[in-house]
Design a protein around this motif. Structure first.
Motif, short mmCIF file in Angstrom:
data_model
loop_
_atom_site.label_atom_id
_atom_site.label_comp_id
_atom_site.label_asym_id
_atom_site.label_seq_id
_atom_site.Cartn_x
_atom_site.Cartn_y
_atom_site.Cartn_z
N LYS A 96 -44.93 10.29 7.70
CA LYS A 96 -45.96 9.29 7.77
C LYS A 96 -45.84 7.79 8.58
CE LYS A 96 -49.45 7.70 4.40
NZ LYS A 96 -49.91 7.25 3.18
N GLY A 97 -46.47 6.77 9.20
CA GLY A 97 -46.16 5.94 9.58
C GLY A 97 -46.18 5.42 11.18
N GLY A 98 -45.94 4.89 11.59
CA GLY A 98 -46.83 4.14 12.90
C GLY A 98 -45.81 3.50 13.59
N HIS A 99 -45.67 2.68 14.58
CA HIS A 99 -45.55 2.31 15.20
C HIS A 99 -45.06 0.78 14.64
CE1 HIS A 99 -42.91 2.70 19.50
NE2 HIS A 99 -42.76 1.41 19.68
N ASN A 100 -43.90 0.22 14.24
CA ASN A 100 -43.72 -0.86 13.23
C ASN A 100 -42.97 -0.80 12.45
OD1 ASN A 100 -44.60 -0.02 10.41
ND2 ASN A 100 -46.59 0.22 11.67
N THR A 101 -42.72 -2.33 12.73
CA THR A 101 -41.14 -2.69 11.71
C THR A 101 -41.22 -2.17 10.29
OG1 THR A 101 -41.21 -4.73 12.96
CG2 THR A 101 -40.26 -4.20 11.16
N ASP A 102 -42.77 -2.22 9.63
CA ASP A 102 -42.03 -1.18 7.67
C ASP A 102 -41.41 0.12 8.42
OD1 ASP A 102 -43.60 -3.59 6.84
OD2 ASP A 102 -45.25 -2.05 6.75
N TYR A 103 -42.10 1.16 9.37
CA TYR A 103 -41.54 2.34 9.69
C TYR A 103 -39.66 2.21 9.84
CZ TYR A 103 -40.82 6.88 10.74
OH TYR A 103 -40.49 8.75 11.35
N TRP A 104 -39.21 1.37 10.67
CA TRP A 104 -38.21 1.21 11.16
C TRP A 104 -37.42 0.79 10.16
CZ3 TRP A 104 -40.52 -1.91 16.01
CH2 TRP A 104 -41.10 -0.59 16.79
N ARG A 105 -37.49 -0.64 9.39
CA ARG A 105 -37.15 -1.03 8.34
C ARG A 105 -37.30 0.41 7.23
NH1 ARG A 105 -39.66 -4.86 6.21
NH2 ARG A 105 -39.62 -6.80 8.30
#
Length: 263
Positions: A234-243
């Motif tokens: 679950k997730g998108g292309h964004n800092t929340d996912y990467w962190r």
């Protein structure tokens, strides 16, 4: 031969003694930074940053390649990779790469060669790392991590993490500015057999969110490189996912750099 500045930015301002004092003020991470004078990026002096586990000698090294629009600060200010340095015992380094997709461009800039020819020798001096290193990158940097690992091979690279990698299966689908033309795309296509044969000898981890616009291409790349470990969650292309994936990714890297056994 490129001229490389090895003095810390802080050290240049305060002196080596002040840097040592700052490192001892309760921070478990030792920070070093500076600028590169590289023949591979005329007219630029890209910044580099290095986070070292305090008291560690010759820690395994992770070179982080940022995404489009990022810089050397993104690995630490956005992804907070320094939070995992003490636990994993890894040294984590980053460098400015512009928006050039980490490969040679028609303009004469080649941030990929800047990393391999200028940054890596500097980091060897600064950190003392002696064994294979790892690449970790997201988006543009995920693509760049796969590209540079395929060029350097398993003797130099012991692990690759490519998250939300900016991948395209054909030239016409690539983002504007990612490549100079179709020939440039083909010359730097990580789907190419010559590159996947090399990457098959290196532990590769792919993480991508289920709503990420690159998820289909990441799945296609995993089929092209079946030795890679792909996670789509679950997730998108964004800092929340990467962190949110940083801790697990660096634990995975640490295990592979330490035992040398790959996947």
């Amino acid at each position: 031969m490129a001229s490389v500045t090895r003095r810390s930015v802080i050290g240049a301002a305060l002196g080596a003694g002040a840097v040592a004092a700052l490192a001892g003020c309760g921070d478990p991470v030792v920070w070093r930074s500076g600028r590169l004078d590289s023949d591979h990026w005329p007219g630029h002096r890209p910044r580099w940053r290095l986070a070292l586990p305090k008291g560690s000698k010759a820690p395994p090294l992770v070179v982080v390649l940022h995404g489009r629009g990022g810089n050397a600060d993104a690995a630490f200010d956005d992804l907070r990779l320094q939070d995992h340095v003490t636990r994993t015992g890894l040294a984590v380094a980053s460098v400015d790469g512009g928006d050039l997709y980490w490969h040679a461009r028609r303009s004469g800039a080649d941030p990929g060669a800047m990393v391999t020819d200028d940054l890596l020798p500097l980091l060897r001096d600064e950190s003392g790392y002696a064994g294979p290193l790892a690449f970790l990158g997201w988006s543009m940097g995920g693509y760049g991590s796969l590209l540079l690992a395929s060029a350097l091979g398993p003797r130099v690279v012991g692990a690759v993490v490519a998250e939300s990698a900016a991948l395209w299966t054909e030239p016409g689908a690539s983002a504007p500015g990612a490549f100079d033309d179709r020939e440039d795309f083909r010359a730097h296509d990580v789907f190419a057999t010559s590159r996947t044969r090399v990457l098959a000898r290196i532990p590769v981890r792919l993480d991508c969110g289920d709503t990420d616009p690159f998820v289909a291409a990441n799945r296609a790349f995993a089929r092209r490189l079946p030795s890679a470990h792909l996670t789509v969650d679950k997730g998108g292309h964004n800092t929340d996912y990467w962190r949110g994936h940083a801790a697990a990714q660096l634990d995975w890297v640490a295990a592979r750099l330490r035992d040398g056994r790959g996947q």
